[in-house]
Design an enzyme around this catalytic site. Structure first.
Site, PDB file in Angstrom:
ATOM      1  N   ASN A  93       4.447   2.404   4.079  1.00 33.80           N
ATOM      2  CA  ASN A  93       5.370   1.848   3.551  1.00 33.80           C
ATOM      3  C   ASN A  93       6.910   2.297   3.776  1.00 33.80           C
ATOM      4  O   ASN A  93       7.788   2.153   3.708  1.00 33.80           O
ATOM      5  CB  ASN A  93       4.516   1.003   3.121  1.00 33.80           C
ATOM      6  N   HIS A  94       6.568   4.236   3.116  1.00 29.16           N
ATOM      7  CA  HIS A  94       7.468   3.877   2.507  1.00 29.16           C
ATOM      8  C   HIS A  94       8.394   5.314   3.403  1.00 29.16           C
ATOM      9  O   HIS A  94       9.368   6.335   3.279  1.00 29.16           O
ATOM     10  CB  HIS A  94       7.270   5.247   1.098  1.00 29.16           C
ATOM     11  N   HIS A 151      -2.451   4.361  -0.380  1.00 30.07           N
ATOM     12  CA  HIS A 151      -1.270   3.611  -1.093  1.00 30.07           C
ATOM     13  C   HIS A 151      -1.001   3.151  -1.887  1.00 30.07           C
ATOM     14  O   HIS A 151      -0.419   3.377  -2.633  1.00 30.07           O
ATOM     15  CB  HIS A 151      -1.205   2.233  -0.164  1.00 30.07           C
TER      16      HIS A 151
HETATM   17 FE   LIG Z   1       1.957   5.982  -1.453  1.00 30.67          FE
HETATM   18 FE   LIG Z   2       2.585   3.339   0.170  1.00 29.47          FE
END
Ligand SMILES: [Fe+2]
Ligand SMILES: [Fe+2]
Ligand SMILES: [Fe+2]
Ligand SMILES: [Fe+2]
Ligand SMILES: [Fe+2]
Ligand SMILES: [Fe+2]
Ligand SMILES: [Fe+2]
Ligand SMILES: [Fe+2]
Lengths: 260, 260, 260, 260
Positions: D67-68, D175
């Site tokens: 997600n980053h 994550h």
């Molecule tokens: Fe991460």
């Molecule tokens: Fe992440």
């Protein structure tokens, strides 16, 4: 062509209000087409076949839905028999039912689409991608296209309105059960309103008994949602669309209070 | 007493609209008190001391805020110097600033409270518990009490309205930047509207450039939020409260479009 | 003092595994105290009085819970009769039951606390504030203090571990139903593990039939959660705490697979 | 074939640990292929081209993300030049970069896929639909297929593991930055672990300074995330996959602590 649209019908109070008042609304507005959102019509959650039939018997043309569409499980099997009852188009395939329907009124062909937002709601297929796909399929055959965008966030609803501007006749929101004051005709000729509101108990919270919701917000424990009693509100819009151009010519919102 | 309240001021376009139009609104409505929400006044996120000063120089009585209150970090240090600039009361202690302020106008004492919802927003202290605590502190000394409930969910806002009914003069919502059409006076005499809307760019999405938001909703990647340009809208309400009873006597919402 | 702790017991398979295996675990680990999380013990959601009694009849000392604590409504009335059955302490007052319990074993007094995280879960009272308040109340009278922090986000659980370091004996997480590999003794002497896992069906998803969950993630429609069948896993930890200092001396996690 | 995989590399401490320790890990495990997750490698958020190059210079075969991935904007333009740097495949089209890569090692063809979960994360394309599509494209040409499923919820990760069982060689999660203790080989021969953890500061919260996160959880105000200092942990897995059958033969997780 004039189109009358009513917001989420909530439970028996909402169904009764439609049954009793729709003829008066027809007299007043002379709509050529009537659309209602039925996702809460059966006890506040979902829509039974019996209640869907009752609504269609009132000559309602299209029933749209939203995130509560599957709450009465029987809809999974009966929805295919009612092409004018639609569910958000962006549920992933395979999924019972259809996300849009095509209606013929005299010479005019009207497409009605139902989509769900994804912000603060289920992770469905991207609604901006889905609308492109549907418009690619139906734009040529339709004189008029209407979208019920069932969504929570004002940002997502406004974005959809602008995104469709000039490509369809009307984008209206449902789901929050509170009507917004921002109806307008966008630069490209698309009518837009963020939410048309609900049809059901007035002195409740989205139709539910207010004390139940207040208590739940105070104690954060699960609760059973009984509907509110007392006077009923009918929230909706009336719009006029030019059949030649598909542009929105006028858009008005209304809230009617029906005392018991 | 008449009170004029403007929704979330967004960036320079919103600040300019207030600077240019407030005198006209004063002439028209003759308010005794003016409240604005300033959480987005500085480039769309937060509020600098400079911008707060500019607003107070327009004789605005109270600036309320919301979830964006801390976006410009300097407010952490300057907020204590401006008692009429308040932040949501339900940030946990210790927290800079105050969640309410007391204003004196002639013989009348007015309490203005700011709270944040917790549904789809940060996990702050329960707002229903917080309002009880504040009312216990200030009810006796105030003739009139006003609440800016900065929240997303219509259910939470309606619940707060009913919860305060008969105990305070007015509950109005902010945060969604879209004005709702549901203003009314509840049975206990409290004025209520779910959201009063925003003050800033009209052809944007909550004030932000619409193409940026549409693209972000299509691609789900982070983006820089530039404000929209073009005409500006001023959304607000005007209410009349009886100083003796603290009851709301009238409540009207308005949307003004300022062409460039 | 040795303490044996088992993760969320899921349904009949989980209860049977505890009934059949706890004596073996006692023989092996010789615990002085046994704690289990019971929030899913009754059909996967909530805890009936009957099932709570059955667990206490196995000489389990404390049953902790979590976000599913209220799913069987009867607990609202019976929880007050079982002081060793606790619920997250940060439900707002008033709330049935207690968020901690004090146990006496010989000369040793043990406090067991239950808290819920607020990230991705209900908006309860800030757990960091709540733990301070409870420790202020019970620290002096307890030789050993244990916290079941029922939370989703690893960040919130780690933060709580560090926050309590040196102030209590052990912080362990529950709720994700998956045991983590990060057990350690923090610098201040507090034992810590992000999640101790679950006790129930192995070949399921958090105990639920895997095909149901996979289908739901494919179609985004509501589903009825039946539990998985087949072999069962018992996830837990065994820790030794020094009664004089309250420090954690050893901490080990285990996963036992029970073939049918 | 032996494959070494390291969890999310966090900032300079994580990059240094990899630079200094990878040769030792290679000596010990003799991997034929090395994969790392690089979504946090540059100052904790995102990945600059400079840092990506440095990692590839260590003969790392594939860098996955999550997600980053877009936090350092330059990746939008440089990612296309590095086919072995992949991003979650379920970002909607069009999107820079690819969601999988094909590697050749001697006679063996290995597909490495990156997907993002959607529970508690962005609303991307349904990952269960996306994996089907990708496997349809690449299964025939690959002897071995590996999936980095970057997701928050344990339920979603377990569901993906079972869903891929028998179709690919290994599903591992990233994550949460906390390694889980649940590695196993599923019935169909797919290796599975819910999360492999992180590579970076040990005494932090997901790599970030712990006092910053604790304060933020106490006060709910925005904060700047500085990384933690002190000893570093390397979390990872080593797996052996049969090149003929594509089945996982062994899977082990490890956590190494590097004192300063
Ligand atoms: Fe991460
Ligand atoms: Fe992440
Ligand atoms: Fe609804
Ligand atoms: Fe809805
Ligand atoms: Fe705002
Ligand atoms: Fe806001
Ligand atoms: Fe659980
Ligand atoms: Fe739980």
């Amino acid at each position: 062509m004039k189109i009358l649209i009513l917001g989420d019908i909530v439970g028996r109070p909402g169904r009764n209000a439609v049954a009793n008042q729709l003829s008066h609304l027809r007299e007043e507005y002379k709509p050529d087409l009537v659309i209602v959102n039925g996702e809460n019509a059966s006890a506040g959650r979902g829509l039974t076949e019996k209640n869907a039939k009752e609504l269609f018997e009132l000559d309602i043309d299209v029933i749209t839905t939203g995130n509560h569409v599957w709450d009465k499980k029987e809809i999974l099997t009966y929805i295919e028999s009612y092409p004018q009852l639609i569910r958000p188009a962006n549920y992933p395939d395979p999924c019972p039912g259809k996300g849009y329907t095509i209606i013929h009124k005299g010479e005019t062909t009207i497409g009605v689409i139902n989509l769900s937002g994804v912000v603060y709601l289920s992770n469905l297929t991207n609604p901006f991608h889905t609308i492109d796909k549907i418009l690619h399929e139906i734009s040529k055959q339709c004189n008029i296209i209407i979208l019920d965008f069932h969504a929570e966030a004002t940002s997502e609803k406004l974005a959809m309105g602008y995104y469709c501007d000039g490509r369809i006749s009307l984008v209206y929101g449902t789901h929050t059960h509170v009507q917004t004051a921002d109806k307008r005709i966008l630069n490209g000729g698309t009518g837009y309103i963020t939410d048309i509101g609900m049809t059901g108990p007035l002195d409740g919270i989205l139709g539910v008994d207010k004390d139940i919701i207040i208590q739940q917000m105070q104690n954060n424990r699960p609760a059973r949602y009984d509907l509110a009693q007392g006077p009923v509100q009918i929230n909706g819009i009336i719009t006029e669309i030019n059949e030649e151009t598909g542009k929105c010519q006028s858009l008005d919102n209304f809230i009617r209070i029906i005392e018991e």
